[in-house]
Design a protein around this motif. Structure first.
Motif, PDB file in Angstrom:
ATOM      1  N   GLU A 189      63.064  88.621  45.445  1.00  0.00           N
ATOM      2  CA  GLU A 189      62.760  89.978  45.001  1.00  0.00           C
ATOM      3  C   GLU A 189      61.275  90.321  45.148  1.00  0.00           C
ATOM      4  OE1 GLU A 189      63.485  92.137  40.937  1.00  0.00           O
ATOM      5  OE2 GLU A 189      65.147  90.782  41.413  1.00  0.00           O
ATOM      6  N   LEU A 190      60.444  89.407  44.648  1.00  0.00           N
ATOM      7  CA  LEU A 190      59.004  89.660  44.725  1.00  0.00           C
ATOM      8  C   LEU A 190      58.524  89.629  46.181  1.00  0.00           C
ATOM      9  CD1 LEU A 190      56.482  90.265  43.109  1.00  0.00           C
ATOM     10  CD2 LEU A 190      56.129  87.814  42.798  1.00  0.00           C
ATOM     11  N   SER A 191      59.092  88.719  46.946  1.00  0.00           N
ATOM     12  CA  SER A 191      58.729  88.639  48.359  1.00  0.00           C
ATOM     13  C   SER A 191      59.059  89.963  49.056  1.00  0.00           C
ATOM     14  CB  SER A 191      59.485  87.478  49.004  1.00  0.00           C
ATOM     15  OG  SER A 191      59.278  87.463  50.368  1.00  0.00           O
ATOM     16  N   GLU A 192      60.230  90.502  48.755  1.00  0.00           N
ATOM     17  CA  GLU A 192      60.650  91.779  49.364  1.00  0.00           C
ATOM     18  C   GLU A 192      59.761  92.934  48.913  1.00  0.00           C
ATOM     19  OE1 GLU A 192      62.834  92.951  51.788  1.00  0.00           O
ATOM     20  OE2 GLU A 192      62.577  90.838  52.232  1.00  0.00           O
ATOM     21  N   LYS A 193      59.322  92.884  47.657  1.00  0.00           N
ATOM     22  CA  LYS A 193      58.433  93.953  47.159  1.00  0.00           C
ATOM     23  C   LYS A 193      57.117  93.937  47.969  1.00  0.00           C
ATOM     24  CE  LYS A 193      55.472  95.757  43.672  1.00  0.00           C
ATOM     25  NZ  LYS A 193      54.895  96.973  44.190  1.00  0.00           N
ATOM     26  N   ILE A 194      56.621  92.721  48.232  1.00  0.00           N
ATOM     27  CA  ILE A 194      55.367  92.616  49.000  1.00  0.00           C
ATOM     28  C   ILE A 194      55.573  93.160  50.415  1.00  0.00           C
ATOM     29  CG2 ILE A 194      53.683  90.977  49.943  1.00  0.00           C
ATOM     30  CD1 ILE A 194      54.094  89.299  47.418  1.00  0.00           C
ATOM     31  N   ARG A 195      56.734  92.852  50.982  1.00  0.00           N
ATOM     32  CA  ARG A 195      57.036  93.337  52.332  1.00  0.00           C
ATOM     33  C   ARG A 195      57.187  94.871  52.343  1.00  0.00           C
ATOM     34  NH1 ARG A 195      60.655  92.479  57.079  1.00  0.00           N
ATOM     35  NH2 ARG A 195      62.545  92.878  55.915  1.00  0.00           N
ATOM     36  N   ARG A 196      57.880  95.388  51.358  1.00  0.00           N
ATOM     37  CA  ARG A 196      58.058  96.845  51.286  1.00  0.00           C
ATOM     38  C   ARG A 196      56.716  97.556  51.116  1.00  0.00           C
ATOM     39  NH1 ARG A 196      62.174  95.971  47.856  1.00  0.00           N
ATOM     40  NH2 ARG A 196      60.874  96.495  46.063  1.00  0.00           N
ATOM     41  N   ASP A 197      55.889  96.999  50.221  1.00  0.00           N
ATOM     42  CA  ASP A 197      54.559  97.597  49.991  1.00  0.00           C
ATOM     43  C   ASP A 197      53.752  97.620  51.291  1.00  0.00           C
ATOM     44  OD1 ASP A 197      55.181  97.892  47.350  1.00  0.00           O
ATOM     45  OD2 ASP A 197      53.654  96.522  46.571  1.00  0.00           O
ATOM     46  N   SER A 198      53.810  96.517  52.013  1.00  0.00           N
ATOM     47  CA  SER A 198      53.018  96.422  53.252  1.00  0.00           C
ATOM     48  C   SER A 198      53.516  97.452  54.263  1.00  0.00           C
ATOM     49  CB  SER A 198      53.126  95.028  53.871  1.00  0.00           C
ATOM     50  OG  SER A 198      53.028  94.032  52.898  1.00  0.00           O
ATOM     51  N   LYS A 199      54.842  97.537  54.346  1.00  0.00           N
ATOM     52  CA  LYS A 199      55.453  98.477  55.282  1.00  0.00           C
ATOM     53  C   LYS A 199      55.029  99.914  54.972  1.00  0.00           C
ATOM     54  CE  LYS A 199      59.822  98.662  57.383  1.00  0.00           C
ATOM     55  NZ  LYS A 199      60.808  99.587  57.127  1.00  0.00           N
ATOM     56  N   GLU A 200      55.053 100.216  53.692  1.00  0.00           N
ATOM     57  CA  GLU A 200      54.683 101.566  53.281  1.00  0.00           C
ATOM     58  C   GLU A 200      53.217 101.868  53.622  1.00  0.00           C
ATOM     59  OE1 GLU A 200      56.372 102.488  49.377  1.00  0.00           O
ATOM     60  OE2 GLU A 200      54.811 104.022  49.191  1.00  0.00           O
ATOM     61  N   LEU A 201      52.370 100.855  53.467  1.00  0.00           N
ATOM     62  CA  LEU A 201      50.952 101.058  53.798  1.00  0.00           C
ATOM     63  C   LEU A 201      50.806 101.407  55.275  1.00  0.00           C
ATOM     64  CD1 LEU A 201      49.332  98.144  51.746  1.00  0.00           C
ATOM     65  CD2 LEU A 201      48.989 100.590  51.371  1.00  0.00           C
ATOM     66  N   ALA A 202      51.539 100.685  56.119  1.00  0.00           N
ATOM     67  CA  ALA A 202      51.470 100.976  57.566  1.00  0.00           C
ATOM     68  C   ALA A 202      52.011 102.376  57.843  1.00  0.00           C
ATOM     69  CB  ALA A 202      52.251  99.926  58.345  1.00  0.00           C
ATOM     70  N   GLU A 203      53.100 102.719  57.183  1.00  0.00           N
ATOM     71  CA  GLU A 203      53.703 104.043  57.428  1.00  0.00           C
ATOM     72  C   GLU A 203      52.777 105.170  56.991  1.00  0.00           C
ATOM     73  OE1 GLU A 203      58.235 102.393  56.979  1.00  0.00           O
ATOM     74  OE2 GLU A 203      57.338 103.488  55.315  1.00  0.00           O
ATOM     75  N   LYS A 204      52.104 104.949  55.879  1.00  0.00           N
ATOM     76  CA  LYS A 204      51.239 106.016  55.361  1.00  0.00           C
ATOM     77  C   LYS A 204      49.907 106.098  56.100  1.00  0.00           C
ATOM     78  CE  LYS A 204      52.754 106.946  50.781  1.00  0.00           C
ATOM     79  NZ  LYS A 204      52.711 106.659  49.360  1.00  0.00           N
TER      80      LYS A 204
END
Ligand code: GLC
Length: 432
Positions: free
Chosen positions: A382-397
């Motif tokens: 779960e935490l690993s996925e949160k880190i991945r999602r956060d990173s993805k969002e940073l790239a998208e934004k």
């Protein structure tokens, strides 16, 4: 931006930053080949050009020293954009392996990620013949470099290796280095001109005082001609860095797999012994009241009580036990409640936390990938996925920056950054 176009953009960045067999981290600010950048960049390159990924790694090793040191910068060609250049490093010519082909390099190293990268590429490559041949060729050089960390940087065989400059940690102005660095005598040397401030805002880069001390250390190294024994005895900056030691431990494990394919039994035994020694020694750095590991100042022989992201890299090294993993996971989740995007480079409730300054708060994709990978290994999905999602969002934004504000997501430092684009390709471009 959409996933497909981000993927396209990240490939374009890697192609644009290619200088003929090697990739610069970003045009202008970092115009040469950097050591650990090379490893992360190669992970991105395998997604569209495996041959080029192997070439990237081989090119870095051209600058390896006779004693195994793999420098943190290889100055393949001249550039006026960066300071300090090769003249300032003043590397004695006799350090190089191949006397016919001298390369201009720095005289310190960087966190050893390369054995891990070679193992990953070997496993994931489609062109198996190319991968086996290339990995076999790199194996003795990787072994020499890891041995250099074990022997020259830990001559007393404690299991933990030391660094002599914040640049060797790759996390240049981490608040963890503030107090060890304060002891370095420096003069404000008006004769040198920083080039980084021509490209990036002052508020996102190290302070002038820090820079003066970085330069004072470099002068000291040059004055002792980079002699490993003198450095070990006399370097005024000497710390056990969690980043270097975590990546080294993980590298040792991956080197062992390579040794099982390409090495001798003696080499395998030697690597295994080192892995055991380091795993035990890591316990010295565990700080239960901080729920993480802490860096160590070897001059004062005390721990550095500032919780920083590299504490969680022990997960990537696979050294913590289940109990420690649980504590670290809780602590990291707590950091996640204190800022919008994980993983900030320093604890958000530390008084040293600064959202926009380099390694004192911002999020870095390479660190996120390693921590995310470590958490996954321990089943903390779960935490690993949160880190991945956060990173993805940073790239998208914000696109592909050197680092990001952990609260407002703005991209900071250099733009069109190679390792950020590469980690996107390797880790984030898959659908979640
Ligand atoms: C900065 C970073 C270092 C990186 C280099 C090139 O100096 O602190 O980790 O290797 O830039 O990207």
């Amino acid at each position: 931006m959409k996933r497909i176009s981000l993927e396209k953009k990240s490939k374009e960045i890697l192609i644009k930053n290619d200088r003929g067999g090697y990739t610069v981290p970003t045009a202008g600010l970092y115009p040469f080949q950097w050591n650990w950048d090379t490893g992360f960049t190669a992970l991105g390159l395998i997604k569209f050009d495996e041959q080029r990924a192997w070439q990237e790694l081989g090119k870095l090793f051209e600058g390896q020293w006779q004693d195994g040191l793999l420098p943190h910068i290889i100055f393949h060609q001249f550039s006026p954009d960066y300071y300090p250049g090769p003249d300032l490093w003043g590397i004695p010519k006799d350090v190089f392996k191949n006397k016919q082909k001298i390369h201009q390099t720095s005289g310190i190293s960087q966190p050893p990620i390369l054995a891990t990268v070679v193992k990953i590429i070997l496993n994931e490559a489609h062109d198996k013949d190319l991968a086996l041949n290339s990995a076999q060729e790199l194996y003795p050089r990787l072994l020499a470099w890891n041995r250099w960390w074990w022997r020259k940087r830990d001559p007393e065989s404690t299991g933990l290796s030391v660094v002599y400059h914040p640049w060797e940690t790759g996390m240049d102005n981490s608040p963890a280095w503030d107090s060890p660095l304060k002891r370095i005598e420096s003069q404000n040397n008006a004769e040198y001109k920083r080039r980084d401030l021509q490209q990036v805002k002052k508020s996102q880069r190290p302070s002038q005082k820090d820079y003066d001390r970085y330069m004072a250390l470099l002068e000291f190294f040059r004055s002792v001609k980079y002699d490993p024994q003198i450095l070990y005895e006399k370097s005024p900056f000497k710390v056990i860095d969690l980043g270097v030691n975590s990546l080294l431990q993980r590298s040792n494990t991956d080197l062992l797999s390579l040794a099982q394919l390409f090495g001798t039994i003696e080499e395998q035994n030697e690597i295994e012994t080192r892995i055991r020694l380091t795993k035990k020694a890591f316990q010295r750095l565990w700080a239960p009241e901080f729920s993480t590991y802490l860096n160590w100042d070897c001059i004062t022989n005390t721990r550095i009580e500032i919780p920083v992201a590299s504490g969680f890299l022990a997960l990537f090294a696979r050294v913590p036990n289940e109990n420690q993993v649980e504590q670290m996971t809780n602590e990291l989740s707590r950091w996640g409640c204190l800022c919008r995007y994980l993983v900030p480079s320093c604890s958000p409730d530390s008084r040293y936390f600064e959202v926009k300054r380099y390694w004192r708060g911002p999020v870095w994709f390479i660190v996120n990938w390693m921590i995310g990978e470590g958490l996954l290994y321990y089943g903390q999905t779960e935490l690993s996925e949160k880190i991945r999602r956060d990173s993805k969002e940073l790239a998208e934004k914000s696109g592909f920056f050197e680092y990001y504000d952990p609260n407002d997501s703005s991209g900071l430092g250099g733009g069109e950054f190679s390792w950020t684009a590469a980690i996107y390709l390797y880790w984030l471009s898959k659908k979640i």
